[in-house]
Design a protein around this motif. Structure first.
Motif, PDB file in Angstrom:
ATOM      1  N   GLU A 120     -17.521  -7.798  49.104  1.00 62.97           N
ATOM      2  CA  GLU A 120     -18.837  -8.300  49.506  1.00 62.97           C
ATOM      3  C   GLU A 120     -19.438  -9.162  48.390  1.00 62.97           C
ATOM      4  O   GLU A 120     -19.000  -9.081  47.235  1.00 62.97           O
ATOM      5  CB  GLU A 120     -19.764  -7.132  49.844  1.00 62.97           C
ATOM      6  N   PRO A 121     -20.419  -9.995  48.722  1.00 60.95           N
ATOM      7  CA  PRO A 121     -21.032 -10.858  47.703  1.00 60.95           C
ATOM      8  C   PRO A 121     -21.722 -10.035  46.624  1.00 60.95           C
ATOM      9  O   PRO A 121     -22.185  -8.913  46.863  1.00 60.95           O
ATOM     10  CB  PRO A 121     -22.049 -11.685  48.489  1.00 60.95           C
ATOM     11  N   SER A 122     -21.798 -10.594  45.424  1.00 60.27           N
ATOM     12  CA  SER A 122     -22.427  -9.910  44.311  1.00 60.27           C
ATOM     13  C   SER A 122     -22.964 -10.940  43.322  1.00 60.27           C
ATOM     14  O   SER A 122     -22.614 -12.120  43.390  1.00 60.27           O
ATOM     15  CB  SER A 122     -21.405  -9.002  43.621  1.00 60.27           C
ATOM     16  N   GLU A 123     -23.794 -10.489  42.405  1.00 59.59           N
ATOM     17  CA  GLU A 123     -24.300 -11.398  41.375  1.00 59.59           C
ATOM     18  C   GLU A 123     -23.271 -11.634  40.283  1.00 59.59           C
ATOM     19  O   GLU A 123     -23.336 -12.607  39.544  1.00 59.59           O
ATOM     20  CB  GLU A 123     -25.592 -10.838  40.771  1.00 59.59           C
ATOM     21  N   LYS A 124     -22.297 -10.704  40.163  1.00 59.67           N
ATOM     22  CA  LYS A 124     -21.215 -10.863  39.177  1.00 59.67           C
ATOM     23  C   LYS A 124     -19.963 -10.168  39.704  1.00 59.67           C
ATOM     24  O   LYS A 124     -20.048  -9.300  40.584  1.00 59.67           O
ATOM     25  CB  LYS A 124     -21.630 -10.277  37.826  1.00 59.67           C
ATOM     26  N   MET A 125     -18.782 -10.549  39.175  1.00 62.26           N
ATOM     27  CA  MET A 125     -17.538  -9.910  39.586  1.00 62.26           C
ATOM     28  C   MET A 125     -17.566  -8.449  39.163  1.00 62.26           C
ATOM     29  O   MET A 125     -17.725  -8.138  37.975  1.00 62.26           O
ATOM     30  CB  MET A 125     -16.338 -10.613  38.944  1.00 62.26           C
ATOM     31  N   TRP A 126     -17.425  -7.552  40.128  1.00 60.79           N
ATOM     32  CA  TRP A 126     -17.643  -6.130  39.864  1.00 60.79           C
ATOM     33  C   TRP A 126     -16.596  -5.282  40.578  1.00 60.79           C
ATOM     34  O   TRP A 126     -16.250  -5.547  41.727  1.00 60.79           O
ATOM     35  CB  TRP A 126     -19.027  -5.733  40.353  1.00 60.79           C
ATOM     36  N   MET A 127     -16.097  -4.284  39.889  1.00 60.09           N
ATOM     37  CA  MET A 127     -15.174  -3.327  40.487  1.00 60.09           C
ATOM     38  C   MET A 127     -15.833  -1.958  40.538  1.00 60.09           C
ATOM     39  O   MET A 127     -16.456  -1.521  39.569  1.00 60.09           O
ATOM     40  CB  MET A 127     -13.873  -3.233  39.678  1.00 60.09           C
ATOM     41  N   ASP A 128     -15.658  -1.274  41.670  1.00 57.39           N
ATOM     42  CA  ASP A 128     -16.232   0.060  41.840  1.00 57.39           C
ATOM     43  C   ASP A 128     -15.151   0.988  42.382  1.00 57.39           C
ATOM     44  O   ASP A 128     -14.738   0.874  43.542  1.00 57.39           O
ATOM     45  CB  ASP A 128     -17.419  -0.007  42.799  1.00 57.39           C
ATOM     46  N   THR A 129     -14.637   1.882  41.518  1.00 59.95           N
ATOM     47  CA  THR A 129     -13.643   2.868  41.939  1.00 59.95           C
ATOM     48  C   THR A 129     -14.120   4.245  41.485  1.00 59.95           C
ATOM     49  O   THR A 129     -15.122   4.379  40.783  1.00 59.95           O
ATOM     50  CB  THR A 129     -12.262   2.595  41.304  1.00 59.95           C
ATOM     51  N   ALA A 130     -13.350   5.263  41.841  1.00 59.85           N
ATOM     52  CA  ALA A 130     -13.697   6.619  41.398  1.00 59.85           C
ATOM     53  C   ALA A 130     -13.557   6.753  39.886  1.00 59.85           C
ATOM     54  O   ALA A 130     -14.198   7.602  39.265  1.00 59.85           O
ATOM     55  CB  ALA A 130     -12.795   7.633  42.097  1.00 59.85           C
ATOM     56  N   HIS A 131     -12.705   5.895  39.282  1.00 58.43           N
ATOM     57  CA  HIS A 131     -12.392   6.037  37.858  1.00 58.43           C
ATOM     58  C   HIS A 131     -13.012   4.959  36.988  1.00 58.43           C
ATOM     59  O   HIS A 131     -13.090   5.124  35.765  1.00 58.43           O
ATOM     60  CB  HIS A 131     -10.866   6.030  37.662  1.00 58.43           C
ATOM     61  N   TYR A 132     -13.428   3.849  37.582  1.00 60.01           N
ATOM     62  CA  TYR A 132     -13.997   2.756  36.790  1.00 60.01           C
ATOM     63  C   TYR A 132     -15.039   2.018  37.607  1.00 60.01           C
ATOM     64  O   TYR A 132     -14.796   1.656  38.764  1.00 60.01           O
ATOM     65  CB  TYR A 132     -12.890   1.779  36.361  1.00 60.01           C
ATOM     66  N   GLN A 133     -16.189   1.797  36.996  1.00 60.36           N
ATOM     67  CA  GLN A 133     -17.230   0.956  37.587  1.00 60.36           C
ATOM     68  C   GLN A 133     -17.672  -0.015  36.496  1.00 60.36           C
ATOM     69  O   GLN A 133     -18.147   0.421  35.448  1.00 60.36           O
ATOM     70  CB  GLN A 133     -18.431   1.774  38.066  1.00 60.36           C
ATOM     71  N   GLY A 134     -17.456  -1.323  36.739  1.00 60.98           N
ATOM     72  CA  GLY A 134     -17.840  -2.292  35.730  1.00 60.98           C
ATOM     73  C   GLY A 134     -17.334  -3.678  36.056  1.00 60.98           C
ATOM     74  O   GLY A 134     -16.813  -3.924  37.165  1.00 60.98           O
ATOM     75  N   PRO A 157      -9.688  -1.530  32.766  1.00 56.31           N
ATOM     76  CA  PRO A 157      -8.540  -1.146  31.932  1.00 56.31           C
ATOM     77  C   PRO A 157      -7.231  -1.778  32.402  1.00 56.31           C
ATOM     78  O   PRO A 157      -7.134  -2.289  33.531  1.00 56.31           O
ATOM     79  CB  PRO A 157      -8.500   0.383  32.087  1.00 56.31           C
ATOM     80  N   ASP A 158      -6.214  -1.713  31.546  1.00 52.16           N
ATOM     81  CA  ASP A 158      -4.932  -2.378  31.809  1.00 52.16           C
ATOM     82  C   ASP A 158      -4.280  -1.920  33.105  1.00 52.16           C
ATOM     83  O   ASP A 158      -3.539  -2.686  33.735  1.00 52.16           O
ATOM     84  CB  ASP A 158      -3.963  -2.134  30.647  1.00 52.16           C
ATOM     85  N   GLU A 159      -4.515  -0.662  33.502  1.00 54.34           N
ATOM     86  CA  GLU A 159      -3.857  -0.183  34.724  1.00 54.34           C
ATOM     87  C   GLU A 159      -4.320  -0.924  35.978  1.00 54.34           C
ATOM     88  O   GLU A 159      -3.710  -0.787  37.042  1.00 54.34           O
ATOM     89  CB  GLU A 159      -4.050   1.326  34.907  1.00 54.34           C
ATOM     90  N   TYR A 160      -5.377  -1.714  35.847  1.00 53.71           N
ATOM     91  CA  TYR A 160      -5.851  -2.520  36.973  1.00 53.71           C
ATOM     92  C   TYR A 160      -5.381  -3.977  36.878  1.00 53.71           C
ATOM     93  O   TYR A 160      -5.866  -4.830  37.621  1.00 53.71           O
ATOM     94  CB  TYR A 160      -7.384  -2.477  37.043  1.00 53.71           C
ATOM     95  N   ASP A 161      -4.416  -4.255  36.001  1.00 51.94           N
ATOM     96  CA  ASP A 161      -3.966  -5.639  35.821  1.00 51.94           C
ATOM     97  C   ASP A 161      -3.369  -6.235  37.101  1.00 51.94           C
ATOM     98  O   ASP A 161      -3.507  -7.429  37.362  1.00 51.94           O
ATOM     99  CB  ASP A 161      -2.948  -5.733  34.682  1.00 51.94           C
ATOM    100  N   GLY A 162      -2.702  -5.409  37.897  1.00 50.31           N
ATOM    101  CA  GLY A 162      -2.154  -5.896  39.162  1.00 50.31           C
ATOM    102  C   GLY A 162      -3.253  -6.366  40.098  1.00 50.31           C
ATOM    103  O   GLY A 162      -3.132  -7.417  40.747  1.00 50.31           O
ATOM    104  N   LEU A 163      -4.347  -5.598  40.159  1.00 55.07           N
ATOM    105  CA  LEU A 163      -5.481  -5.987  40.999  1.00 55.07           C
ATOM    106  C   LEU A 163      -6.155  -7.249  40.479  1.00 55.07           C
ATOM    107  O   LEU A 163      -6.597  -8.096  41.257  1.00 55.07           O
ATOM    108  CB  LEU A 163      -6.497  -4.852  41.075  1.00 55.07           C
ATOM    109  N   LYS A 164      -6.251  -7.374  39.161  1.00 53.53           N
ATOM    110  CA  LYS A 164      -6.836  -8.585  38.581  1.00 53.53           C
ATOM    111  C   LYS A 164      -6.037  -9.813  39.010  1.00 53.53           C
ATOM    112  O   LYS A 164      -6.605 -10.861  39.351  1.00 53.53           O
ATOM    113  CB  LYS A 164      -6.875  -8.483  37.058  1.00 53.53           C
ATOM    114  N   TYR A 165      -4.697  -9.666  39.008  1.00 50.15           N
ATOM    115  CA  TYR A 165      -3.839 -10.767  39.464  1.00 50.15           C
ATOM    116  C   TYR A 165      -4.138 -11.112  40.923  1.00 50.15           C
ATOM    117  O   TYR A 165      -4.254 -12.289  41.285  1.00 50.15           O
ATOM    118  CB  TYR A 165      -2.363 -10.398  39.305  1.00 50.15           C
ATOM    119  N   VAL A 166      -4.242 -10.083  41.780  1.00 45.45           N
ATOM    120  CA  VAL A 166      -4.513 -10.324  43.204  1.00 45.45           C
ATOM    121  C   VAL A 166      -5.814 -11.106  43.376  1.00 45.45           C
ATOM    122  O   VAL A 166      -5.867 -12.109  44.102  1.00 45.45           O
ATOM    123  CB  VAL A 166      -4.587  -8.990  43.986  1.00 45.45           C
ATOM    124  N   VAL A 167      -6.867 -10.646  42.716  1.00 47.45           N
ATOM    125  CA  VAL A 167      -8.182 -11.268  42.888  1.00 47.45           C
ATOM    126  C   VAL A 167      -8.185 -12.702  42.357  1.00 47.45           C
ATOM    127  O   VAL A 167      -8.695 -13.624  43.020  1.00 47.45           O
ATOM    128  CB  VAL A 167      -9.273 -10.414  42.212  1.00 47.45           C
TER     129      VAL A 167
END
Length: 302
Positions: A40-54, A60-70
């Motif tokens: 959804e639209p946001s004022e800044k690129m933001w991730m919200d999971t059970a383990h990380y919100q920011g 963290p590095d374990e989300y590098d695959g998702l960063k590539y997708v986005v």
């Protein structure tokens, strides 16, 4: 404007590790385990999971695959839009249940819908697989194929996924050891062993053959033979030093209580295990005896 996609998990029945080297594998989608991705639209690129919100790209590095997708999807959309991407669901991470492939696929599909990109299935799976390569160092494509399927998958890297809609007419007990596995560590460990040991190479070939034998037995509804294949596969995976004391303990309990077969599922070094049972009653009995050792358990009619 908002787009969502619900992705499901998977278990590898047989062929983990050998599938990376071109052999066959069998994997089963687990539709009762899922993760929902919402864009959804946001004022800044933001991730919200059970383990990380920011901030998304500071995750963290374990989300590098998702960063590539986005990044890939934003580039395809020629967009600099700021988005909030939220992940909600119940697939435990680093257990062999396909969480990384599930979120990579779901993110690709949700962003494809959000930006009206109309990507082909091949493009979507390729992006998912590349994310898996980033996550695990080496990926066969099996996880992406299975979390994208609604039925059993027979897979090798050359021919890709083939659906198998036949039922074995048995029950599968899936148990989460509660211990984190590391696919990257396990894959590296097996690769090193194969380079050093001809016996390990022979065992890997046998693991590949066991997948073919399992497929034949499955189509013949021969659960007893599938169970024997599971047991032999576990011996091989144990010889690769992928088992743990807890996994060995669960194996003893399962086989002492009428399981037809037992093995770890996924990369090993923790994660999940599977016990093939004749029926739900046997599965429930084993689950009860293991309840103080495992974090969770699920039963699937197969």
């Amino acid at each position: 404007m908002k787009s969502s996609f619900l992705g499901h998990g998977k278990v590898i029945l047989i062929g983990e590790h050998s599938v990376v080297y071109g052999y066959d594998a069998l994997a089963l989608p687990i539709t009762s385990l899922h993760i929902k991705t919402t864009v959804e639209p946001s004022e800044k690129m933001w991730m919200d999971t059970a383990h990380y919100q920011g901030p998304f790209f500071m995750a963290p590095d374990e989300y590098d695959g998702l960063k590539y997708v986005v990044k890939t999807m934003l580039k395809k959309a020629a967009s600099q839009a700021a988005l909030k991407i939220t992940y909600t669901g119940e697939i435990p991470i680093e257990r062999g249940l396909g969480s990384s492939a599930t979120v990579a696929l779901a993110t690709t599909r949700a962003m494809n819908d959000y930006f009206h990109l109309n990507l082909t299935e091949t493009e979507i799976i390729n992006i998912t697989n590349h994310a898996e390569m980033i996550n695990h160092g080496k990926a066969s494509g099996l996880d992406a194929a299975t979390v994208n399927s609604d039925c059993l998958i027979f897979f090798n890297q050359k021919d890709g996924p083939k659906p198998l809609r036949s039922k074995l007419q048995a029950t599968l007990l899936i148990m989460d050891t509660g211990d984190l596995g590391s696919t990257k560590k396990a894959v590296t460990q097996v690769h090193k062993l194969l380079n050093e040991s001809p016996t390990a190479q022979s065992n890997l070939e046998q693991l590949g053959r066991l997948a073919d034998e399992t497929k034949t037995a499955w189509l013949n509804k021969d659960a007893a033979t599938v169970g024997l294949a599971f047991n032999r596969a576990q011996e091989i995976l144990h010889s690769f030093n992928l088992s743990t004391g807890k996994i060995d303990q669960l194996q003893k309990i399962a086989l002492a209580n009428e399981a037809l077969g037992f093995k770890l599922s996924g990369s090993g070094l923790g994660g999940i295990v599977i016990a093939l049972c004749r029926n739900e009653d046997d599965a429930l009995k084993i689950a009860h005896k293991c309840q103080n050792i495992v974090a969770h358990s699920w039963i699937e009619e197969i």
